[in-house]
Every structure is written in C-alpha cells, then in structure tokens.
Write a protein that holds these residues in place. Structure first.
Motif, PDB file in Angstrom:
ATOM      1  N   LEU A   7       0.848  -1.186   0.000  1.00  0.00           N
ATOM      2  CA  LEU A   7       0.000   0.000   0.000  1.00  0.00           C
ATOM      3  C   LEU A   7       0.887   1.241   0.000  1.00  0.00           C
ATOM      4  CD1 LEU A   7      -2.762   1.393   0.414  1.00  0.00           C
ATOM      5  CD2 LEU A   7      -2.404   1.138   2.867  1.00  0.00           C
ATOM      6  N   VAL A   8       0.721   2.084  -1.009  1.00  0.00           N
ATOM      7  CA  VAL A   8       1.464   3.342  -1.049  1.00  0.00           C
ATOM      8  C   VAL A   8       0.519   4.452  -0.610  1.00  0.00           C
ATOM      9  CG1 VAL A   8       2.714   4.973  -2.518  1.00  0.00           C
ATOM     10  CG2 VAL A   8       2.953   2.533  -2.916  1.00  0.00           C
ATOM     11  N   LEU A   9       0.821   5.084   0.495  1.00  0.00           N
ATOM     12  CA  LEU A   9      -0.023   6.191   0.958  1.00  0.00           C
ATOM     13  C   LEU A   9       0.499   7.481   0.341  1.00  0.00           C
ATOM     14  CD1 LEU A   9      -0.909   5.574   4.708  1.00  0.00           C
ATOM     15  CD2 LEU A   9      -2.270   5.104   2.660  1.00  0.00           C
ATOM     16  N   ASP A  10      -0.396   8.183  -0.318  1.00  0.00           N
ATOM     17  CA  ASP A  10      -0.035   9.324  -1.160  1.00  0.00           C
ATOM     18  C   ASP A  10      -0.080  10.635  -0.365  1.00  0.00           C
ATOM     19  OD1 ASP A  10       0.178  11.245  -3.086  1.00  0.00           O
ATOM     20  OD2 ASP A  10      -1.629  10.664  -4.198  1.00  0.00           O
ATOM     21  N   PHE A  11       1.084  11.252  -0.209  1.00  0.00           N
ATOM     22  CA  PHE A  11       1.141  12.552   0.462  1.00  0.00           C
ATOM     23  C   PHE A  11       1.383  13.690  -0.542  1.00  0.00           C
ATOM     24  CE2 PHE A  11       1.855   9.486   3.765  1.00  0.00           C
ATOM     25  CZ  PHE A  11       1.063   9.989   4.792  1.00  0.00           C
ATOM     26  N   GLY A  12       1.113  13.391  -1.816  1.00  0.00           N
ATOM     27  CA  GLY A  12       1.150  14.449  -2.829  1.00  0.00           C
ATOM     28  C   GLY A  12       2.470  14.613  -3.552  1.00  0.00           C
ATOM     29  N   ALA A  39      -6.502   3.597  10.107  1.00  0.00           N
ATOM     30  CA  ALA A  39      -5.733   2.391  10.453  1.00  0.00           C
ATOM     31  C   ALA A  39      -6.603   1.146  10.278  1.00  0.00           C
ATOM     32  CB  ALA A  39      -5.219   2.508  11.883  1.00  0.00           C
ATOM     33  N   GLU A  40      -7.893   1.261  10.591  1.00  0.00           N
ATOM     34  CA  GLU A  40      -8.797   0.093  10.435  1.00  0.00           C
ATOM     35  C   GLU A  40      -8.909  -0.281   8.959  1.00  0.00           C
ATOM     36  OE1 GLU A  40     -10.150   2.928  12.351  1.00  0.00           O
ATOM     37  OE2 GLU A  40      -8.967   1.892  13.882  1.00  0.00           O
ATOM     38  N   GLU A  41      -9.054   0.751   8.121  1.00  0.00           N
ATOM     39  CA  GLU A  41      -9.153   0.472   6.680  1.00  0.00           C
ATOM     40  C   GLU A  41      -7.872  -0.182   6.169  1.00  0.00           C
ATOM     41  OE1 GLU A  41     -12.163   4.082   5.261  1.00  0.00           O
ATOM     42  OE2 GLU A  41     -10.023   4.480   5.424  1.00  0.00           O
ATOM     43  N   ILE A  42      -6.752   0.312   6.676  1.00  0.00           N
ATOM     44  CA  ILE A  42      -5.469  -0.253   6.238  1.00  0.00           C
ATOM     45  C   ILE A  42      -5.366  -1.705   6.704  1.00  0.00           C
ATOM     46  CG2 ILE A  42      -2.958  -0.111   6.495  1.00  0.00           C
ATOM     47  CD1 ILE A  42      -3.316   2.961   6.692  1.00  0.00           C
ATOM     48  N   ALA A  43      -5.746  -1.957   7.949  1.00  0.00           N
ATOM     49  CA  ALA A  43      -5.684  -3.335   8.466  1.00  0.00           C
ATOM     50  C   ALA A  43      -6.577  -4.247   7.631  1.00  0.00           C
ATOM     51  CB  ALA A  43      -6.109  -3.350   9.933  1.00  0.00           C
ATOM     52  N   ALA A  44      -7.764  -3.742   7.268  1.00  0.00           N
ATOM     53  CA  ALA A  44      -8.686  -4.564   6.482  1.00  0.00           C
ATOM     54  C   ALA A  44      -8.129  -4.820   5.083  1.00  0.00           C
ATOM     55  CB  ALA A  44     -10.043  -3.862   6.383  1.00  0.00           C
ATOM     56  N   TYR A  45      -7.394  -3.860   4.567  1.00  0.00           N
ATOM     57  CA  TYR A  45      -6.800  -3.995   3.228  1.00  0.00           C
ATOM     58  C   TYR A  45      -5.664  -5.028   3.244  1.00  0.00           C
ATOM     59  CZ  TYR A  45      -4.564  -2.569  -1.131  1.00  0.00           C
ATOM     60  OH  TYR A  45      -4.008  -2.564  -2.380  1.00  0.00           O
ATOM     61  N   ALA A  46      -5.049  -5.178   4.431  1.00  0.00           N
ATOM     62  CA  ALA A  46      -4.022  -6.201   4.687  1.00  0.00           C
ATOM     63  C   ALA A  46      -2.838  -6.181   3.711  1.00  0.00           C
ATOM     64  CB  ALA A  46      -4.665  -7.592   4.700  1.00  0.00           C
TER      65      ALA A  46
END
Ligand code: XMP
Length: 510
Positions: A7-12, A39-46
C-alpha cells in the motif's frame, strides 16, 4: 487469486505513481491510496508493507498531511520516502526541521551500518535528493544507516519494528541503488513472494472473465488504441459472445482503421463492426474552430453512433471498457481544475442498454497493459501504438477541421512516426505526433515562392502524461523528418519542433 499487496499512501509527491510502478516491476502488486485511509481500513486492506510517499509539505506545518497514527501499531513494515521519512521521525518522537542547507540532485550516499534494507548497496553510491527539511533527531530505538554530507540520517530504521525512512528518492533512476533498496524492502523486510507477473495476470484474468462473461453477450467500443484492444482480446479469449464496434470518424491516423480491421477481424477472427461515420463527423465539425467545442461535438457524436450500433446488436449483458489504473487512481492531493474535457468511452454507460461494465485493465499501468498485449500475442503495431486522444487528428489541426487539413496532418504524422521507428526511438519517447498549425509562412520551393502551412512536431518523455518533458531527438533525425515533410507533404513548407515541457504547456496543442 489474491496477490500480496503493498500500500502506497499518497502525500502528494510528484513521483507517487512512479513508486507504485517500481514496486510492481519488482513483482509485487501495489496500490496508491489517499493518506487519509484510517488504520482500520489499512488493516482490512491487509498489505504486506506500506510506503509513505514524498510530498510538498513540511511536517512542522500545522495542517501538514499525516497518516492515522494507528498505522504504526499494525505491525506492518513501513518505508517512508522523503516527506514520508520526515513524518515517521516526527510522529514517533524524533524531529524533522528545515535543514541548514537543502540538497537537490545527485549526492554521495555513505553506508554507516549493515541492514537488510541496504543489502547489496556498496559503501559509497550516488543517490538523488530533493529536500529542504531533514530528520534532525531520530525516535528512540531508531539508528542511522546511511548519510550524505548534509544529511546524517539519509537512511534510518528500526529493524525490530521494521520501520524505515529514506530521505532520497529510491524510485528515480538517478539513485543508483534505489531499485535495490526497494527490492530489499519488499523481499527482505516485507517477505514478499513476487507473485505479480503479467503472465500470471493474463491467465488469472482470462479465467475470471470466463466465469463472468462466458457465453454472454458483450459489447466493446474499439478505438484502435492499446487499452481497448487488450481489454477486448482478454474478453475474446474468455469466450464471451463479443461484438466490437469501431467508429470510423475519419479523424484517425494513417492506416489505423485498416490495421484495426486486419488484426482483430481478419487475424483474430473477432466480430468487429466498422461504422463509416466519416461524413457525419466532418459535417458536424464544419466551421468549428474552438478546441473545446470540437471535443464536445466529437464526444457526443461518438456516443450517438455507438449507441445506434449497440441497439442493433440488442440486449447486451456487459460493456467492455479499457479503463486503466491511472484513470481510476485516487490522489491524496484533491481535485485539480479541468484543463481539457477528455473524450473517452467513460460517457457510454448512461447511453447504452447493458447490465454491467467489465474493466479488466483497471488495475494496470500502461506498460503493464502493453506486456499483457504481448502475452496475448498482439502485434507490436498495436501494443506499441502511440497514445492518441479520442478526438484524434481533429485536435491536431488548429482551427477548422477540413478534408484537406486532415490529409496534410495525416501525411506529416506518418512520416514523423516512420522516422522515429527507423531511428529506434519509439520506445523511449512516450508520445510523438505532428500538428497542423494555423500559421502560414512564406517559403521558396523549386525557384517559386510558396505561402503554405507550418507543421509542428511534438515529442515528449513522461511517466504518466501528467507532467512531461520535450524529447531530445537527435538533430540528424529531426533534419531528416523536416526534409521529408517539406518534400513529400503538399501544402507544408516549414517544420518547427516544440521544446516546451508540461507544465506550462499541455501535451496536445488543443
Ligand atoms: P494533455 O494534452 O492534456 O494530454 O497534456 C495528456 C494525455 O492525454 C491524451 N489526451 C486525451 N486522451 N481523450 C483521450 O482519451 C482526450 O480527449 C484527450 N486529450 C488528450 C494526450 O494525447 C496525452 O497522452
């Protein structure tokens, strides 16, 4: 099959799509998502690992974008790049501040300590920096792993928590061992298996499509571009009852309609209807000079013609679209202004009677689509075809679109393409085409004065077409193209080369 995911979290940051592509090239599926994911969404995305991208902000600004702090407690490995690296320091009890001196461009990276992140990276190497802020104090439990002259913690980490920060940009080619660092993160730290290959994707995709569309009625608007061609071929392989509609609007490049028919109908045996709408489009465009008006007219007419054909085919279960990943990726940086109304088949759903859309390529980048095309046995002319906007040559003729103008720009464009291929440059230049400008200039040809059109050549290098640089085509190649265009194309007596990047210009002229 569920692939392992990064997962790449985009900070622009401006290289965020490039990071995702590099990860995928290293054999791991990767998604780019807004930093606002909880964090819950990220955990669910696994994901098996998370990467924080760079970005234009400073961590000490009040409204600097920050991830949900819970992300650090998920036990998932994290790599922060540039701004992402400063965020980790700041959020875990260290600090990042404006440095005494910023660093821009190539810098020497010196290793300070062994780490699974830096396996195979020599003691000294070149990395590519672009920062004004730096990590000044590391959080407890973190150690510096490599430094540059001005940056004592250019790479740092905590091996136990599997959290790392890297101040330079490993995703750009100028960072000599950047790719090695990313590979180490994926395989040594996240425990990736490397289960993302285009061969695997193709097989899985055809199998999944077989389940979904096997024996059902499917319709596809075939534009002749690589995306719709590959999407249609995947569905065709999956034995859907596929009908493709190719709207011949008369605005295509030299040889395009014939090639589409030859490859897909004659070669692969697809049911492919060519609708001759050339006169209809020219009539609708008569007297129109405004680029936005041209785009709107073409988009609307395209849908009308497609809809008429769709009705003839009758109740359709699925509509195939060649949507690719950059079209759907959500950015963390918000919506920009509308620069041009891009015409594409995205306008079709409202107009056509069908049950569901199939978008087999929505997870792929363009280069991945090309590799799937090759896997499927499509010829290079299709797989490596230049991206062309829906309105095609109509927006490469400045001013009114006429039959004569189309002939001129088509001929000039064909010469340009031919010479670029001959020079072996077709894969390194992202896009190249000719424009018929609305300027006429005086010339002298064979002892006679001429007053004819100026042809502009546009060729760019790019990653995602969002930004682009003009291609540094060797002068000898440009010279040959210019001589051929002025010699072979009627009504062209001058050739100019566009040396503008995007921004400030766009890629197309209209
Ligand atoms: P610009 O000109 O906006 O182009 O810098 C960026 C990329 O998009 C293509 N383009 C289009 N594609 N419909 C499309 O499907 C359009 O209306 C359209 N206009 C531009 C352009 O060729 C370049 O690759």
């Amino acid at each position: 099959m569920q692939h392992q995911r990064i997962l790449v979290l985009d900070f622009g940051g401006q290289y965020n799509q490039l990071i995702a592509r590099r990860v995928r090239d290293l054999g791991v599926f990767c998604d780019l998502k807004p930093f606002t994911m909880t964090a819950e969404e990220i955990a669910a995305y696994a994901p098996v690992g998370i990467i924080f991208t760079g970005g234009p902000n400073s961590v000490y600004e009040q409204d600097a974008p920050r991830p949900d702090a819970g992300v650090f407690g998920l036990g998932i490995p994290i790599l922060g790049i540039c701004y992402g690296c400063q965020l980790i320091a700041d959020m875990l009890g260290g600090s990042a501040e404006k440095a005494a001196a910023g660093e821009y461009g190539k810098k020497e990276l010196v290793l300070l300590s062994d780490s699974p992140l830096l396996e195979g990276v020599p003691q000294r190497s070149v990395c590519w920096m672009s920062h004004t802020d730096s990590v000044l104090r590391l959080p407890a439990g973190f150690v510096p792993l490599a430094a540059t002259d001005a940056c004592p913690a250019a790479v740092y980490g905590n091996a136990e928590r599997k959290i790392y920060g890297v101040q330079f940009h490993p995703e750009v080619v100028h960072s000599e061992y950047g790719n090695a660092l990313l590979r180490n993160f994926l395989y040594n730290i996240c425990g990736a298996r490397g289960d993302w290959t285009m061969h695997g994707f193709t097989e899985e995709c055809v199998a999944a499509l077989k389940e979904k569309v096997g024996g059902r009625k499917v319709l596809c608007a075939m534009s002749g571009g690589v995306d719709s061609a590959v999407a249609a071929t995947l569905v065709y392989r999956a034995a859907g009852d596929l009908t493709c509609v190719f709207v011949d609007h008369g605005l295509h490049r030299e040889g395009e309609p014939e090639e589409v028919m030859r490859v897909f109908r004659d070669g692969l045996g697809m049911k492919l209807i060519r609708v001759d709408a050339r006169e209809r489009f020219l009539r609708a465009l008569k007297g129109v000079t405004d680029p936005e008006k041209k785009r709107k007219i073409i988009g609307k007419l395209f849908i009308e013609v497609f809809e008429e054909e769709a009705k003839k085919v009758g109740a359709v279960d699925f509509l195939v679209q060649g949507t690719i990943y950059p079209d759907v990726v959500e950015s963390g940086t918000g919506k920009g202004a509308v620069i041009k109304s891009h015409h594409n088949v995205g306008g079709l759903p409202d107009a056509v009677d069908f049950k569901e859309i199939v978008e087999p390529l929505r997870e792929l980048f363009k280069d991945e689509v090309r590799r799937v095309g090759t896997e499927l046995g499509l010829p290079d002319e299709i797989v490596w075809r230049q991206p062309c906007p829906g309105p095609a040559l109509a927006i490469r003729i400045m001013g009114e679109v006429t039959e004569e103008g189309l002939k001129t720009v088509r001929a000039a464009d064909a010469i340009f393409r031919e010479e670029i291929v001959k020079a072996g440059l077709e894969r390194e230049i992202w896009q190249y085409f000719a424009v018929l400008t609305d300027s006429r200039t005086v010339g002298v040809q064979g002892d006679f004065r001429t007053y004819e059109n100026v042809i502009a050549l546009r060729a760019i290098t790019s990653v995602d077409a969002m930004t682009a640089d003009w291609a540094k085509i060797p002068f000898a190649v440009l010279e040959r193209i210019s001589a051929r265009i002025t010699g072979e194309v009627p009504h062209a007596n001058r050739v100019v080369y566009d040396i503008t990047s995007k921004p400030p210009a766009t890629i197309e002229w209209e």
